[in-house]
Scaffold this motif. Structure first.
Motif, PDB file in Angstrom:
ATOM      1  N   SER A   6       0.459  -1.372   0.370  1.00  0.00           N
ATOM      2  CA  SER A   6       0.045  -0.103  -0.017  1.00  0.00           C
ATOM      3  C   SER A   6       1.057   1.395   0.164  1.00  0.00           C
ATOM      4  CB  SER A   6      -0.748   0.035   1.334  1.00  0.00           C
ATOM      5  OG  SER A   6       0.106   0.185   2.284  1.00  0.00           O
ATOM      6  N   SER A  26       2.856   2.375  -7.635  1.00  0.00           N
ATOM      7  CA  SER A  26       1.769   1.991  -7.684  1.00  0.00           C
ATOM      8  C   SER A  26       2.893   0.836  -9.263  1.00  0.00           C
ATOM      9  CB  SER A  26       0.367   1.922  -8.456  1.00  0.00           C
ATOM     10  OG  SER A  26      -0.406   2.771  -7.547  1.00  0.00           O
ATOM     11  N   ASN A  36      -0.593   6.165  -2.887  1.00  0.00           N
ATOM     12  CA  ASN A  36      -2.581   5.574  -3.052  1.00  0.00           C
ATOM     13  C   ASN A  36      -3.362   5.892  -1.784  1.00  0.00           C
ATOM     14  OD1 ASN A  36      -0.846   3.592  -5.142  1.00  0.00           O
ATOM     15  ND2 ASN A  36       0.163   2.583  -2.804  1.00  0.00           N
ATOM     16  N   TYR A  37      -3.104   6.774  -1.312  1.00  0.00           N
ATOM     17  CA  TYR A  37      -3.099   7.424  -0.046  1.00  0.00           C
ATOM     18  C   TYR A  37      -4.182   8.152  -0.048  1.00  0.00           C
ATOM     19  CZ  TYR A  37      -1.756   3.308   3.415  1.00  0.00           C
ATOM     20  OH  TYR A  37      -1.687   2.181   3.769  1.00  0.00           O
ATOM     21  N   THR A  87      -4.956   9.024  -3.628  1.00  0.00           N
ATOM     22  CA  THR A  87      -5.938   8.744  -4.562  1.00  0.00           C
ATOM     23  C   THR A  87      -7.462   8.386  -3.547  1.00  0.00           C
ATOM     24  OG1 THR A  87      -4.929   7.441  -6.598  1.00  0.00           O
ATOM     25  CG2 THR A  87      -6.360   7.146  -5.953  1.00  0.00           C
ATOM     26  N   THR A 135     -11.416   1.480  -9.549  1.00  0.00           N
ATOM     27  CA  THR A 135      -9.795   1.793 -10.007  1.00  0.00           C
ATOM     28  C   THR A 135      -9.633  -0.042 -10.848  1.00  0.00           C
ATOM     29  OG1 THR A 135      -8.874   2.455  -7.683  1.00  0.00           O
ATOM     30  CG2 THR A 135      -7.164   0.700  -8.897  1.00  0.00           C
ATOM     31  N   ILE A 158      -2.295   4.108 -11.587  1.00  0.00           N
ATOM     32  CA  ILE A 158      -2.468   3.332 -10.188  1.00  0.00           C
ATOM     33  C   ILE A 158      -2.679   1.913 -10.764  1.00  0.00           C
ATOM     34  CG2 ILE A 158      -2.485   4.986  -8.761  1.00  0.00           C
ATOM     35  CD1 ILE A 158      -5.544   5.025  -8.594  1.00  0.00           C
ATOM     36  N   SER A 170      -3.010  -2.001  -5.589  1.00  0.00           N
ATOM     37  CA  SER A 170      -2.509  -1.182  -5.032  1.00  0.00           C
ATOM     38  C   SER A 170      -3.118  -0.184  -3.887  1.00  0.00           C
ATOM     39  CB  SER A 170      -1.616  -0.056  -5.417  1.00  0.00           C
ATOM     40  OG  SER A 170       0.229  -0.438  -5.508  1.00  0.00           O
ATOM     41  N   ILE A 171      -4.112  -0.359  -4.468  1.00  0.00           N
ATOM     42  CA  ILE A 171      -5.633   0.783  -3.720  1.00  0.00           C
ATOM     43  C   ILE A 171      -6.138  -0.289  -3.252  1.00  0.00           C
ATOM     44  CG2 ILE A 171      -7.996   1.776  -5.047  1.00  0.00           C
ATOM     45  CD1 ILE A 171      -5.429   3.084  -5.210  1.00  0.00           C
ATOM     46  N   ALA A 183      -4.227  -0.785   0.113  1.00  0.00           N
ATOM     47  CA  ALA A 183      -4.250   0.504   0.723  1.00  0.00           C
ATOM     48  C   ALA A 183      -5.657   0.622   1.176  1.00  0.00           C
ATOM     49  CB  ALA A 183      -4.279   1.521   0.081  1.00  0.00           C
TER      50      ALA A 183
END
Length: 300
Positions: free
Chosen positions: A41, A45, A64-65, A67, A241, A261, A265-266, A269
């Protein structure tokens, strides 16, 4: 004798070494998945797609956070999720413990009938459509209470608490009655203080269930922006995403960010965002958790 003492001491040392190694292995197996999710996370990405990330990020970033928290409705969803978790947990504890106290009383004539009726709800359900029709007929759709009222009473929670109360000396209630205490006073002054371990355990179950819930938002309040929940909003973030499109008033900016991204990764997170609050609460309840599960286990 000296030889025996030496052998015993050496055996104790070997046993300690074995315990240390075993506990270290358990610690690694337990913590590694969470640390791996945290590392992914916090990793770029684009770099995450290459793989090979284990305990720490290779290319550290907070994008990521950023976003996630740029989505409209996330703050409102957080407020609603916190409110439903608190209200749902408190009301669930009160209602389940009161029913459990009633069923634990040997002088309650309908004890067996009510217990059997509750047990049947653990094995049979009306299904999704009848439940939706019931919520509609009760005018709960489009309201906050659709999150709380349907889950206030759980047969499993009632039986866990009742089993714990059954293990308490009934003489405490009898002596309180001789002193002039009524049933409510016995419940409030005697039963609840003694049931702290099992109540803490049930509170954790209720809180996690309320905090992680999103499907009821999708069913009943999906079009109500002021009643959205954090989990539902994060689910929409993940869908956006994966589809490569944005949402909310910043749709154009979000669509551009989605090309930079990866869903993986999303997803990681989001997992951290929804897990950390429960991890913060758990240490405060952990000392009661083991005792509550052990003493309140349903008797065969």
């Amino acid at each position: 004798m000296a030889n025996k003492a030496f052998n015993a001491t050496r055996g104790d040392k070997l046993f300690d070494i074995f315990n240390i190694l075993a506990m270290t292995l358990v610690l690694i197996v337990t913590l590694y998945p969470f640390l791996n999710v945290l590392a992914i996370s916090l990793n770029n990405s684009t770099d995450t797609v290459r793989g090979g990330i284990y305990l720490w990020p290779r290319d550290f970033t907070l994008q990521n956070y950023k976003t996630i928290f740029q989505y409209d409705g996330l703050l409102q969803g957080l407020q609603v999720s916190i409110l439903r978790t608190i209200v749902g947990t408190v009301l669930g504890l009160i209602s389940s413990s009161m029913i459990a106290f009633t069923l634990s009383r040997p002088d309650f004539k309908l004890r067996k009938f009510v217990s059997t009726t509750l047990a049947l709800t653990m094995y049979f359900s009306g299904g999704l459509i009848p439940v939706y029709i019931l919520m509609r007929d009760l005018n709960l759709i489009g309201t906050f209470w659709v999150y709380v009222l349907p889950g206030m009473i759980s047969a499993f929670n009632v039986f866990i608490i009742r089993s714990f109360i059954d293990g308490l000396p009934y003489a405490l209630q009898e002596s309180a009655k001789l002193d002039g205490a009524n049933d409510f006073k016995i419940y409030y002054k005697i039963i609840l203080p003694l049931c702290k371990p099992v109540l803490a355990t049930i509170a954790l179950f209720l809180a996690v269930g309320q905090w992680n819930a999103w499907f009821d938002t999708y069913l009943y309040n999906g079009s109500k922006a002021h009643l959205t929940t954090l989990q539902y909003e994060l689910m929409k973030v993940l869908q956006s995403t994966q589809q490569g499109s944005g949402a909310g008033r910043n749709a154009n900016d979000m669509a551009q960010q989605m090309t930079q991204i990866s869903p993986e990764s999303i997803k990681m997170a989001i997992t951290i965002v929804v897990t950390v609050p429960i991890l913060i609460v758990y240490p405060f309840l952990q000392k009661y958790f083991v005792g509550g599960m052990t003493l309140g286990a349903v008797k065969a």
